[in-house]
Scaffold this active site. Structure first.
Site, short mmCIF file in Angstrom:
data_model
loop_
_atom_site.label_atom_id
_atom_site.label_comp_id
_atom_site.label_asym_id
_atom_site.label_seq_id
_atom_site.Cartn_x
_atom_site.Cartn_y
_atom_site.Cartn_z
N HIS A 69 0.87 -1.18 0.00
CA HIS A 69 0.00 0.00 0.00
C HIS A 69 0.91 1.24 0.00
O HIS A 69 0.98 1.99 0.98
CB HIS A 69 -0.89 -0.03 1.24
CG HIS A 69 -2.08 0.89 1.17
ND1 HIS A 69 -2.38 1.65 0.05
CD2 HIS A 69 -3.05 1.18 2.08
CE1 HIS A 69 -3.47 2.36 0.28
NE2 HIS A 69 -3.90 2.09 1.50
N ARG A 95 -3.28 11.79 2.85
CA ARG A 95 -3.46 10.98 1.63
C ARG A 95 -3.77 11.91 0.46
O ARG A 95 -3.25 11.76 -0.64
CB ARG A 95 -4.62 9.98 1.82
CG ARG A 95 -4.42 8.95 2.93
CD ARG A 95 -3.31 7.99 2.60
NE ARG A 95 -3.54 7.32 1.32
CZ ARG A 95 -4.33 6.25 1.14
NH1 ARG A 95 -4.96 5.71 2.17
NH2 ARG A 95 -4.48 5.71 -0.05
N1 CP Z 1 -6.19 3.59 4.50
C1 CP Z 1 -6.92 3.31 3.39
O1 CP Z 1 -6.41 2.99 2.32
O2 CP Z 1 -8.26 3.40 3.59
P1 CP Z 1 -9.41 2.98 2.56
O3 CP Z 1 -9.45 1.47 2.52
O4 CP Z 1 -10.66 3.57 3.12
O5 CP Z 1 -9.07 3.52 1.20
N1 NVA Z 2 -4.38 -3.93 5.70
C1 NVA Z 2 -5.65 -3.34 5.34
C2 NVA Z 2 -5.46 -1.94 4.90
C3 NVA Z 2 -6.73 -1.21 4.55
C4 NVA Z 2 -6.46 0.19 4.08
C5 NVA Z 2 -6.32 -4.17 4.27
O1 NVA Z 2 -5.66 -4.56 3.31
O2 NVA Z 2 -7.51 -4.45 4.39
#
Ligand code: CP
Ligand code: NVA
Length: 313
Positions: free
Chosen positions: A138, A298
């Site tokens: 991510h 973000r």
């Molecule tokens: N932290 C993040 O990516 O949140 P969302 O899943 O809401 O996009």
């Molecule tokens: N680790 C989490 C992050 C969400 C933003 C997922 O992948 O669900």
């Protein structure tokens, strides 16, 4: 750029897939643009005339809204698609999807639970592809996290950051960020949920100072920032929920654990949070928590990512 020029191979697209694919200087430039955007110093509409496709195969609040709002603020147009509404969701290949979308739009943002799809899309797209979360990473989140740390505590290089909980996609991008932004990272996870050894080795080969622990109290000792995330990620097998909760309970970010970090340690969480599981109310709502600054950032940090990817920075 016209579709014909793109096909003629006028330079490889700048994909934003993993932090380790990109050099530190470029990542720094993106953060600088993000900061300028936050201060209101980005003038004009640099994305005027650009169309960007966003495909979300998994739920999202922050990523989807922050990208969409950010693109519009920069003057661009967004085409937002739920994965199930596209032919990708019915089995059209990522390669063909990439070839087609590249004829219509100037960049593609994808959230998927299979990194192989993102890689295939990027390999066949003639426009930049941005990773909006996969099962293994991510990177947009980490851009906002580094920005948030630096806003509150100054340069992150050399500072000790700690992770407690699952060695998941966010933890893995945190490891890559340690290599690119030169901070020290101490991760505490149950051995069964540790990040992959190959990733640690790869990040260390790139200069990352990463240490693995099984005891969260040892990992957070002296840390300037303590980070955690959900115990069950979107790509996790829901059959293992009980087992994961049992394994991860000792890694909860609560006030006892936070007290073992530096007295001014920041608390971060990418959100959504599962209050009472990986983090307690008193910590996430407490004075050391910067989770909503992190969420706001973000929006700003991704403007830097977009302008870099589109060759405008
Ligand atoms: N932290 C993040 O990516 O949140 P969302 O899943 O809401 O996009
Ligand atoms: N680790 C989490 C992050 C969400 C933003 C997922 O992948 O669900």
């Amino acid at each position: 750029m016209s579709a014909a020029l793109k096909r003629a191979g006028a330079g490889a697209p700048r994909h934003f897939l993993e932090l380790l694919d990109i050099d530190s200087g470029a990542l720094r430039r993106m953060l600088d643009i993000g900061l300028r955007a936050k201060r209101g110093e980005l003038t004009g509409k640099p994305l005027a005339g650009k169309h960007i496709a966003m495909i979300f195969e998994k739920p999202s609040t922050r990523t989807r809204v922050s990208f969409e709002v950010g693109i519009r603020q920069l003057g661009g147009e967004v085409v937002s698609l739920a994965g199930k509404d596209t032919q990708l969701g019915r089995g059209e290949s990522p390669a063909d999807t990439a070839r087609v979308l590249s004829r219509y739009v100037d960049a593609i943002i994808l959230r998927t639970d299979r990194v192989a799809k993102l890689r295939e899309l990027a390999a066949h797209a003639t426009v930049p592809v941005i990773n909006a979360l996969t099962d293994v990473s991510h990177p947009c989140q980490l851009m906002a996290d580094v920005m948030t740390f630096e806003e509150h505590r100054g340069p992150i290089a050399g500072q000790v950051n700690a992770w407690t909980g699952d060695g998941n996609n966010v933890a893995r991008s945190f490891i890559q960020a340690a290599a690119r932004f030169h901070f020290r990272l101490r991760l505490a996870t149950p051995p069964e949920l540790a990040p992959p050894a190959e990733l640690i080795a790869q990040a260390r080969a790139e200069g990352a100072d990463v240490e693995l622990f099984t005891d969260p109290f040892e990992a957070v000792r002296g840390a300037r920032c303590v980070v955690t995330d959900t115990w069950i990620s979107m790509s996790d097998d829901k059959a293992s929920i009980r087992q994961r909760h049992n394994l991860l309970a000792p890694y909860q970010l609560n006030s006892r654990l936070l007290a073992a970090a530096a007295p001014d340690a920041l608390v971060m969480h990418c959100l959504p949070a599962h209050r009472g599981e990986e983090i307690t109310d008193e910590v996430i709502d407490g004075p050391q928590s910067v989770v909503f600054d992190e969420a706001e950032n973000r929006l700003h940090a991704q403007k830097g990512v977009l302008l870099w990817a589109l060759g405008l920075a």
